[in-house]
Design a protein around this motif. Structure first.
Motif, PDB file in Angstrom:
ATOM      1  N   LEU A  58      32.693 -24.240 -38.342  1.00  0.00           N
ATOM      2  CA  LEU A  58      32.647 -22.677 -38.765  1.00  0.00           C
ATOM      3  C   LEU A  58      33.813 -21.640 -38.233  1.00  0.00           C
ATOM      4  CD1 LEU A  58      28.547 -22.482 -37.872  1.00  0.00           C
ATOM      5  CD2 LEU A  58      29.504 -23.091 -40.428  1.00  0.00           C
ATOM      6  N   PRO A  59      33.919 -20.793 -39.021  1.00  0.00           N
ATOM      7  CA  PRO A  59      34.784 -19.432 -38.601  1.00  0.00           C
ATOM      8  C   PRO A  59      33.820 -18.698 -37.302  1.00  0.00           C
ATOM      9  CG  PRO A  59      34.214 -18.922 -40.539  1.00  0.00           C
ATOM     10  CD  PRO A  59      33.689 -20.353 -40.509  1.00  0.00           C
TER      11      PRO A  59
ATOM     12  N   LEU B 128      28.426 -28.479 -33.121  1.00  0.00           N
ATOM     13  CA  LEU B 128      28.961 -26.967 -33.742  1.00  0.00           C
ATOM     14  C   LEU B 128      30.363 -26.807 -33.447  1.00  0.00           C
ATOM     15  CD1 LEU B 128      25.721 -24.968 -33.140  1.00  0.00           C
ATOM     16  CD2 LEU B 128      26.166 -26.083 -35.151  1.00  0.00           C
ATOM     17  N   ILE B 129      31.397 -26.701 -34.278  1.00  0.00           N
ATOM     18  CA  ILE B 129      32.737 -26.574 -33.847  1.00  0.00           C
ATOM     19  C   ILE B 129      33.061 -25.171 -34.481  1.00  0.00           C
ATOM     20  CG2 ILE B 129      35.127 -27.458 -34.269  1.00  0.00           C
ATOM     21  CD1 ILE B 129      33.782 -30.222 -34.451  1.00  0.00           C
ATOM     22  N   GLY B 130      33.477 -24.107 -33.552  1.00  0.00           N
ATOM     23  CA  GLY B 130      34.039 -22.799 -34.046  1.00  0.00           C
ATOM     24  C   GLY B 130      35.409 -22.446 -34.053  1.00  0.00           C
ATOM     25  N   ILE B 131      35.721 -22.063 -35.099  1.00  0.00           N
ATOM     26  CA  ILE B 131      37.277 -22.009 -35.154  1.00  0.00           C
ATOM     27  C   ILE B 131      37.656 -20.369 -35.053  1.00  0.00           C
ATOM     28  CG2 ILE B 131      39.226 -22.350 -36.862  1.00  0.00           C
ATOM     29  CD1 ILE B 131      37.509 -24.916 -35.842  1.00  0.00           C
ATOM     30  N   GLN B 132      38.730 -20.084 -34.279  1.00  0.00           N
ATOM     31  CA  GLN B 132      39.105 -18.650 -34.201  1.00  0.00           C
ATOM     32  C   GLN B 132      40.740 -18.719 -34.736  1.00  0.00           C
ATOM     33  OE1 GLN B 132      37.747 -17.475 -30.215  1.00  0.00           O
ATOM     34  NE2 GLN B 132      36.687 -16.171 -31.612  1.00  0.00           N
ATOM     35  N   THR B 133      41.203 -17.654 -35.100  1.00  0.00           N
ATOM     36  CA  THR B 133      42.670 -17.399 -35.219  1.00  0.00           C
ATOM     37  C   THR B 133      43.404 -17.422 -33.788  1.00  0.00           C
ATOM     38  OG1 THR B 133      44.384 -15.981 -35.870  1.00  0.00           O
ATOM     39  CG2 THR B 133      42.190 -15.194 -35.546  1.00  0.00           C
ATOM     40  N   GLU B 134      44.604 -17.719 -33.453  1.00  0.00           N
ATOM     41  CA  GLU B 134      45.276 -17.650 -32.202  1.00  0.00           C
ATOM     42  C   GLU B 134      45.409 -16.275 -32.114  1.00  0.00           C
ATOM     43  OE1 GLU B 134      48.869 -19.771 -32.567  1.00  0.00           O
ATOM     44  OE2 GLU B 134      47.836 -21.673 -32.236  1.00  0.00           O
ATOM     45  N   SER B 135      45.485 -15.257 -33.091  1.00  0.00           N
ATOM     46  CA  SER B 135      45.648 -13.755 -32.943  1.00  0.00           C
ATOM     47  C   SER B 135      44.576 -13.060 -32.217  1.00  0.00           C
ATOM     48  CB  SER B 135      45.998 -13.163 -34.294  1.00  0.00           C
ATOM     49  OG  SER B 135      47.126 -13.792 -34.530  1.00  0.00           O
TER      50      SER B 135
END
Length: 368
Positions: free
Chosen positions: A219-220, A249-256
Motif C-alpha cells: 500500500l502507499p 503489511l508493506i507500506g510504500i513512500q516516496t523518497e521525497s
C-alpha cells in the motif's frame, strides 16, 4: 458496547467531541466487537455495509451511504508475478477515502452534529464533503494552497467551504486545530470512526478470496489511515476465527517524503525528521505522521516493511499502468513502484500479493 479509549492512558474519551486524549495527545481508538454472520453477509447487497455487524453504527437510520464498496479485485501480471489489485478508484468520489467517510459521517449524523471541519490534501476533503452534503451537514475543508485544482473544485461542487492554507500539508493540519475548537473535527487522521470504514478493505479482500487472507498487502502510506484500517480489519477477522494469519503489511513512500521508511531503515521506533521535498505523490506527502509510532509497530508485528521509491519510478509506473487500462492518480502509482521494488529484491514475498488503486487519475489531471 462501543467505547472510545486512549490506547496509551486507557482512559475513556471525556465527551463525544473529543478526537484525541487530553492528557497524552494520542488519537482515541474504538473498543468494539466485530461479528461476521457469513450466511447473512452473502445475501446482502455488494457494498461495504454488508458487514453491518462489524461496523459500529448503532442505528441503520443514521447510515449515510451511496452503496459504495465491494470494488473489483482483479488479477494481472507485474514483472512476471501475479498480483491481485483492488479497484478503489471506482468509489463514488473517486477515492478509497469513501470507505472511512461513509462510516465517520454516519457517526456524525447519529450525534446530530450540524457542522464539521476537516483538513486534507484533497481526496479525504472531497469524500467528507460528499457524505456531509448527503447528510445535510455543513462542511468546511482546509487544504494546502498547492492542492490539485481538480480536487478543490470537486470538494467545492460537493458543498464544502474551502479554506486554502499557504505552506505544507502539515501547516494545513495545524491551521484546522483552532477551528476544531468550535466545530466537530471530522478528521480522517484522528477520528477512529474513519478507520472503522477503511478496515472494510480487509473484509472485502478476504471475502473475494473465498474467505482466506492474502500473504502480503502492498500500500502507499502517508498518515497510515489505510494501513492501520486494514490491520484492524484483518485483526477483527482473526479474532472472529474467519482467518488464521495476519498478512505482511508493506507500506510504500516516496523518497521525497519518507519519515516512516527512513525510520524503518534506521530501525527507529518513531518517524525520522525529514525535510519535505516537492513530490508528485501529494496524497502521501506527510512529513509528521500522527500515527507514526503505531504504524512502525504494526508493520514490524506483521513481518512487513516500509520502503521508499523514486519520483521517476512513480511516474514510470503511472504511465505503464495507464497502458494496461488503469488511469490512477500519481499517489496510487507509488504502490506499483513499490511492487516493482519488492519483486526485484532478494526478499520478495511468497504466496498471494494484493495491492490497490487508491484514487482515480481524473483527480489530479493537469496538475502535473
Amino acid at each position: 458496547m462501543i467505547r472510545m479509549v486512549c490506547p496509551t492512558c486507557k482512559k475513556a474519551a471525556p465527551d463525544s467531541m473529543a478526537y484525541r486524549c487530553p492528557d497524552c495527545g494520542e488519537p482515541f481508538e474504538l473498543e468494539f466487537e466485530a461479528r461476521f454472520p457469513i450466511d447473512k453477509i452473502r445475501k446482502r447487497k455488494a457494498n461495504l455495509w454488508r458487514y453491518r455487524e462489524a461496523i459500529p453504527i448503532e442505528s441503520d437510520e443514521d447510515i449515510v451511504s451511496f452503496e459504495e464498496g465491494f470494488t473489483p479485485l482483479l488479477k494481472f501480471d507485474i514483472l512476471g508475478h501475479p498480483v491481485w489489485v483492488k479497484q478503489d478508484h471506482l468509489f463514488p468520489s473517486g477515492s478509497y477515502k469513501d470507505r472511512g467517510a461513509s462510516v465517520l459521517i454516519s457517526y456524525v449524523r447519529s450525534m446530530r452534529i450540524e457542522n464539521v471541519v476537516e483538513d486534507s490534501s484533497g481526496n479525504a476533503g472531497c469524500s467528507i464533503a460528499m457524505y456531509a452534503t448527503a447528510a445535510g451537514i455543513e462542511c468546511e475543508v482546509f487544504v494546502p494552497q498547492v492542492t490539485s485544482p481538480a480536487k478543490m473544485e470537486q470538494a467545492r461542487m460537493l458543498g464544502a467551504r474551502l479554506r486554502k492554507i499557504p505552506g505544507s500539508r502539515q501547516e494545513t493540519a495545524q491551521a484546522v486545530l483552532e477551528e476544531a475548537k468550535r466545530a466537530y473535527y471530522a478528521s480522517h487522521v484522528y477520528n477512529p470512526y474513519f478507520l472503522q470504514g477503511t478496515k472494510t478493505l480487509a473484509y472485502e479482500i478476504v471475502e473475494q478470496m473465498e474467505w482466506t487472507a492474502p500473504d502480503s498487502l502492498i500500500l502507499p502510506i502517508g498518515n497510515g489511515t489505510l494501513l492501520l484500517g486494514v490491520y484492524n480489519g484483518f485483526k477483527d477477522l482473526i479474532q472472529a476465527g474467519i482467518i488464521h494469519k495476519m498478512p505482511k503489511l508493506i507500506g510504500i513512500q516516496t523518497e521525497s517524503c519518507n519519515p516512516l521508511a527512513s525510520a524503518w531503515e534506521q530501525q527507529s521506533a518513531k518517524p525520522i525528521s525529514i525535510v519535505l521535498q516537492p513530490t508528485v505523490a501529494e496524497g502521501i506527502a506527510i512529513a509528521q505522521p500522527v500515527h507514526g509510532k503505531h504504524i512502525l509497530s504494526v508493520v514490524r508485528e506483521t513481518g512487513g516493511a516500509l520502503l521508499s521509491v523514486t519520483e521517476e519510478a512513480i511516474l514510470r509506473n503511472w504511465r505503464e499502468m495507464a497502458k494496461k487500462g488503469f488511469f490512477m492518480e500519481l499517489t496510487s502509482a507509488t504502490a506499483f513502484a513499490g511492487i516493482e521494488r519488492v519483486f526485484e529484491s532478494e526478499s520478495r514475498p511468497e504466496g498471494t500479493t494484493v495491492s490497490l488503486i487508491t484514487g482515480h487519475g481524473l483527480k489530479s489531471i493537469g496538475h502535473f
